[in-house]
Each structure stands twice: as structure tokens, then as C-alpha cells.
Motif scaffolding. Structure first.
Motif, PDB file in Angstrom:
ATOM      1  N   LEU A   6     -34.525  -6.102  53.568  1.00 31.30           N
ATOM      2  CA  LEU A   6     -33.499  -5.062  53.422  1.00 31.30           C
ATOM      3  C   LEU A   6     -33.873  -3.756  54.112  1.00 31.30           C
ATOM      4  O   LEU A   6     -33.077  -2.806  54.107  1.00 31.30           O
ATOM      5  CB  LEU A   6     -33.267  -4.775  51.930  1.00 31.30           C
ATOM      6  CG  LEU A   6     -32.805  -5.947  51.055  1.00 31.30           C
ATOM      7  CD1 LEU A   6     -32.679  -5.487  49.608  1.00 31.30           C
ATOM      8  CD2 LEU A   6     -31.486  -6.512  51.554  1.00 31.30           C
ATOM      9  N   ARG A   7     -35.037  -3.694  54.746  1.00 33.11           N
ATOM     10  CA  ARG A   7     -35.530  -2.421  55.270  1.00 33.11           C
ATOM     11  C   ARG A   7     -34.635  -1.835  56.356  1.00 33.11           C
ATOM     12  O   ARG A   7     -34.619  -0.614  56.579  1.00 33.11           O
ATOM     13  CB  ARG A   7     -36.963  -2.605  55.794  1.00 33.11           C
ATOM     14  CG  ARG A   7     -37.072  -3.496  57.022  1.00 33.11           C
ATOM     15  CD  ARG A   7     -38.511  -3.892  57.279  1.00 33.11           C
ATOM     16  NE  ARG A   7     -38.684  -4.654  58.512  1.00 33.11           N
ATOM     17  CZ  ARG A   7     -38.372  -5.947  58.626  1.00 33.11           C
ATOM     18  NH1 ARG A   7     -37.885  -6.606  57.580  1.00 33.11           N
ATOM     19  NH2 ARG A   7     -38.553  -6.588  59.770  1.00 33.11           N
ATOM     20  N   HIS A   8     -33.891  -2.698  57.075  1.00 36.34           N
ATOM     21  CA  HIS A   8     -33.034  -2.218  58.152  1.00 36.34           C
ATOM     22  C   HIS A   8     -31.565  -2.130  57.737  1.00 36.34           C
ATOM     23  O   HIS A   8     -30.724  -1.738  58.555  1.00 36.34           O
ATOM     24  CB  HIS A   8     -33.146  -3.138  59.370  1.00 36.34           C
ATOM     25  CG  HIS A   8     -34.513  -3.159  59.986  1.00 36.34           C
ATOM     26  ND1 HIS A   8     -35.220  -2.009  60.248  1.00 36.34           N
ATOM     27  CD2 HIS A   8     -35.305  -4.196  60.384  1.00 36.34           C
ATOM     28  CE1 HIS A   8     -36.393  -2.335  60.793  1.00 36.34           C
ATOM     29  NE2 HIS A   8     -36.466  -3.655  60.873  1.00 36.34           N
ATOM     30  N   SER A   9     -31.254  -2.489  56.497  1.00 37.78           N
ATOM     31  CA  SER A   9     -29.852  -2.519  56.077  1.00 37.78           C
ATOM     32  C   SER A   9     -29.280  -1.129  55.847  1.00 37.78           C
ATOM     33  O   SER A   9     -28.067  -0.935  55.876  1.00 37.78           O
ATOM     34  CB  SER A   9     -29.695  -3.361  54.806  1.00 37.78           C
ATOM     35  OG  SER A   9     -30.475  -2.820  53.758  1.00 37.78           O
ATOM     36  N   ALA A  10     -30.138  -0.129  55.600  1.00 38.46           N
ATOM     37  CA  ALA A  10     -29.691   1.250  55.416  1.00 38.46           C
ATOM     38  C   ALA A  10     -30.853   2.178  55.754  1.00 38.46           C
ATOM     39  O   ALA A  10     -32.021   1.825  55.558  1.00 38.46           O
ATOM     40  CB  ALA A  10     -29.219   1.480  53.981  1.00 38.46           C
ATOM     41  N   SER A  11     -30.534   3.351  56.248  1.00 39.11           N
ATOM     42  CA  SER A  11     -31.594   4.265  56.688  1.00 39.11           C
ATOM     43  C   SER A  11     -32.511   4.675  55.542  1.00 39.11           C
ATOM     44  O   SER A  11     -33.714   4.846  55.726  1.00 39.11           O
ATOM     45  CB  SER A  11     -30.966   5.514  57.317  1.00 39.11           C
ATOM     46  OG  SER A  11     -30.105   6.172  56.385  1.00 39.11           O
ATOM     47  N   TRP A  12     -31.939   4.826  54.334  1.00 40.40           N
ATOM     48  CA  TRP A  12     -32.745   5.266  53.206  1.00 40.40           C
ATOM     49  C   TRP A  12     -33.646   4.171  52.659  1.00 40.40           C
ATOM     50  O   TRP A  12     -34.490   4.427  51.796  1.00 40.40           O
ATOM     51  CB  TRP A  12     -31.849   5.808  52.086  1.00 40.40           C
ATOM     52  CG  TRP A  12     -30.918   4.779  51.485  1.00 40.40           C
ATOM     53  CD1 TRP A  12     -29.692   4.425  51.955  1.00 40.40           C
ATOM     54  CD2 TRP A  12     -31.158   3.995  50.320  1.00 40.40           C
ATOM     55  NE1 TRP A  12     -29.122   3.463  51.170  1.00 40.40           N
ATOM     56  CE2 TRP A  12     -30.002   3.174  50.143  1.00 40.40           C
ATOM     57  CE3 TRP A  12     -32.201   3.893  49.406  1.00 40.40           C
ATOM     58  CZ2 TRP A  12     -29.893   2.265  49.096  1.00 40.40           C
ATOM     59  CZ3 TRP A  12     -32.088   2.995  48.369  1.00 40.40           C
ATOM     60  CH2 TRP A  12     -30.950   2.189  48.210  1.00 40.40           C
ATOM     61  N   LEU A  13     -33.478   2.924  53.177  1.00 40.87           N
ATOM     62  CA  LEU A  13     -34.338   1.814  52.747  1.00 40.87           C
ATOM     63  C   LEU A  13     -35.502   1.580  53.716  1.00 40.87           C
ATOM     64  O   LEU A  13     -36.246   0.614  53.574  1.00 40.87           O
ATOM     65  CB  LEU A  13     -33.521   0.525  52.624  1.00 40.87           C
ATOM     66  CG  LEU A  13     -32.508   0.481  51.473  1.00 40.87           C
ATOM     67  CD1 LEU A  13     -31.697  -0.809  51.534  1.00 40.87           C
ATOM     68  CD2 LEU A  13     -33.226   0.585  50.131  1.00 40.87           C
TER      69      LEU A  13
END
Length: 384
Positions: free
Chosen positions: A9-16
Motif C-alpha cells: 500500500l506504500r504507493h497507493s497514497a502519498s501519506w502512506l
């Protein structure tokens, strides 16, 4: 499981983006160690009370040979290794890459040996004697579990890294450069040797588990040493996908196994669980490990030794375990052949008890020896 679920999930949203930290083995080693320690610290008081309510207490053999100090330990809760095992396996599942064959194999052996140990402890408590599961059945179960895992791993080419596959039957010689002096064994011979290494280590740890905290101390030191070794075997530094990366194993001339780093997470879980358990197992013990813990932890250590190509080094590193096991074998052989005993009582820690050494003195001195042997083993990383 955490690695499997959250890292993608690290690339699914900037805050992740912070989830990228999960890719680093040292971070997951620390988290696995802390998780296992927390499980033991948090649940041991409840677990000990539950064992007391169910009257699951230690059975002391009444043969006139056991040191008198052990008689008053009768009834102390045993099978504490069940929680220890849960902490190790739970932390491993949470923080390891479960697609790693080495991780699956070492957890399979650890869990399988835990089941065998549980049956042994259960029969001791139910029958109210110290014999438990007959030795031949216990050994048969240990050999079958280890053989099934080793046969699979040593023949599953598509599921193991190529760098390990190429050296899988090569024997590591302590203080000798691994690449420059190869010692190859036939596949069948090596598998048999690997199985024997796992079974022998498991039983040696079980023999050592006779005094309060005596076994868990060397288990922690052995696990910590394998943790370092596993990480160095798989560590490489530099820019990803660049051929000039610094490969630590190549520099140290130890087996280079790219995915061995995941085993360091398992070893970290053993260290954390061991420290958490020692809080309650130290002299005078509030709970005993039992075979469910000793056989499982020994099986895990033996399996790590095989996969990291430290089968012979494990004799040095686990010197306390080796001495305990050797004392038992020596005593049995001597008595059968000559009718005389070499030691006042075996395993050897009981010999020193019979000589009048206080239990804490024996425990601490065996720990000191184990620490020294761990340092000697780590020295072999450079002295070769």
C-alpha cells in the motif's frame, strides 16, 4: 502478515509513503523482537494463573537421584513454552515475508516440534509421572518432521533462491573460507546430516532445560548470533539494481544467501520471546518451559543452522547444549557397558548440583560460557 498486507500500500497514497520502512529487514527484526517480548510480558501472568487453576504442575521423578532442591519445585506450573512458542510464531507471521521458503520451513519445524513437546508434557501431567511420551515415539516424530521439511526444501528448486540452491549440499567449516575450500556432500547424505542436526539440537536444548532459566539464556544468545549471521548473509548496500553493490557475505567469505535476511526476523522473535519468558522463568521460576518449548526452540535453532550453512559451527555456538547432550549419551553408554556412571547425575548441570554448587551459580556460569562461545562464533566471521 503486516508486511504482506501493508507494504504493497506504500504507493497507493502519498501519506502512506512511510510504509516503505517495512522493506528494511532491521526494522522488522526490531519490531518482531518487541512484539514477541510484549506478548510474553503481557500474557504470562494470566497464563501462569490459568496453569495453576488447571493444576498443570511440574512432575518430579521420585527415584532418590534427583537433587533435593528440586523436590520443592513439584507443582510449579509447566508448559510455559506454549506461550513462548505462540510469541515466536505469532511475531514471525506478523513481520516476516511469508513467501520466503526458509521462513515457512523453520516455522514448520518449530511448530511441529512444539506439538510433539505438547504431547509429551500432556502425558506427563495426565499420568502423573515424568516419563511422558516414550522416547522412541518422540524421536520418530522429530525425525519425520525434520525429514519432511528438509526433503521438500532441498528438492524445491523453484521455491528457493538460486544462490542457496547452488550451495545447498556444501558444508560450512568454521574458521575456513566458504568459497575457497568447498566441501560438497551427496544430496542424500547431506539431507540425512541436516535432519540429524535438527533433531540433535532440539534434544540437546531439552536436556539443558533442567534448572530455572538455564536453557532460555543460551537460546537467547544462540538466536542473537544467528540473527546477526542471517542478516549478514543476505545484506547488500548501495543503489538498487547496480552491480557494484557492496555484498557483505562476499566480503566476509561466508555463504551468500539473498533471502536469508528473513531468518533474522525469526531469530529476533526468539530473542524477544526468550527475554520475556526469562522474566518469569528466572530463579526461582514461576513457570517452567516444558518440552513444548524446549523441543520447539531447539528445532528452530537447528533449522537455522542448516539453512545458514552453520551446521558444524553450531557445535561451538551451542557448546552448552552440546555438552549437556554429550553428558547424557556418555552416562548411558558408560552405565550399559561398565555398570558405572561417569557423572554423579546427568545431564551435567545435575552433576554440579550433586557436588554442592548452588543452582544460581550453575545457571550464571553456563550463561557466561554460552556468551563466550557466541563471541567465538561471531569471531569466525573474520578469522578465516
Amino acid at each position: 502478515m503486516i508486511y504482506e498486507l501493508l507494504y504493497p500500500l506504500r504507493h497507493s497514497a502519498s501519506w502512506l509513503g512511510w510504509l516503505n520502512v517495512l522493506r528494511y529487514v532491521p526494522f522488522r527484526v526490531i519490531m518482531a523482537t518487541m512484539t514477541a517480548m510484549f506478548i510474553c510480558f503481557a500474557f504470562s501472568p494470566w497464563f501462569i494463573r490459568a496453569l495453576q487453576r488447571k493444576q498443570i504442575g511440574q512432575v518430579i521423578r521420585d527415584e532418590g537421584l534427583i537433587p533435593e532442591a528440586h523436590i520443592k519445585k513439584r507443582g510449579t506450573p509447566t508448559m510455559g513454552g506454549a506461550l513462548l512458542l505462540l510469541a515466536v510464531l505469532g511475531s514471525t507471521i506478523l513481520w516476516c515475508d511469508l513467501r520466503n521458503t526458509f521462513v515457512l520451513a523453520v516455522t514448520a519445524v518449530t511448530a511441529g516440534y512444539g506439538v510433539i513437546g505438547y504431547l509429551d508434557d500432556y502425558l506427563k501431567i495426565r499420568m502423573k509421572n515424568s516419563k511422558g511420551l516414550p522416547a522412541r515415539y518422540k524421536l520418530l516424530g522429530q525425525f519425520l518432521v525434520a525429514a519432511a521439511v528438509m526433503v521438500y526444501v532441498f528438492n524445491a528448486k523453484e521455491h528457493v533462491p538460486a544462490d542457496w540452491w547452488d550451495i545447498r549440499t556444501r558444508l560450512g567449516i568454521p574458521f575456513v573460507a566458504f568459497a575457497k575450500h568447498p566441501v560438497e556432500l551427496p544430496l542424500g547424505v547431506y539431507i540425512a546430516f541436516a535432519v540429524l542436526c535438527v533433531v540433535a539440537t532440539s534434544n540437546a536444548v531439552n536436556f539443558t532445560d533442567g534448572l530455572d532459566g538455564l536453557a532460555i539464556g543460551p537460546v537467547i544468545f544462540n538466536s542473537g548470533t544467528y540473527l546477526i549471521w542471517a542478516y549478514l548473509s543476505g545484506a547488500a548496500f548501495g543503489i538498487a539494481n547496480v552491480a557494484q553493490r557492496f555484498v557483505v557475505a562476499r566480503y566476509l567469505d561466508i555463504p551468500q544467501i539473498a533471502s536469508a535476511g528473513e531468518l533474522s526476523i525469526f531469530c529476533g522473535a526468539m530473542v524477544g520471546a526468550g527475554i520475556g519468558f526469562l522474566w518469569y522463568n528466572t530463579y526461582p521460576a514461576q513457570v517452567f518451559m516444558g518440552d513444548v518449548g524446549a523441543l520447539a526452540l531447539g528445532g528452530g535453532l537447528g533449522t537455522c543452522a542448516v539453512f545458514l550453512k552453520n551446521e558444524l559451527l553450531s557445535i561451538i555456538l551451542g557448546g552448552v547444549f552440546f555438552l549437556e547432550g554429550l553428558s547424557v549419551v556418555t552416562q548411558i553408554v558408560s552405565f550399559k557397558l561398565t555398570g558405572k556412571r561417569v557423572f554423579l547425575m546427568a545431564p551435567i548441570h545435575h552433576h554440579y548440583e550433586k557436588k554442592g554448587w548452588p543452582e544460581p551459580k550453575i545457571i550464571v556460569r553456563f550463561w557466561i560460557v554460552s556468551i563466550l562461545l557466541a563471541l567465538v562464533s561471531l569471531a569466525s566471521l573474520k578469522v578465516r
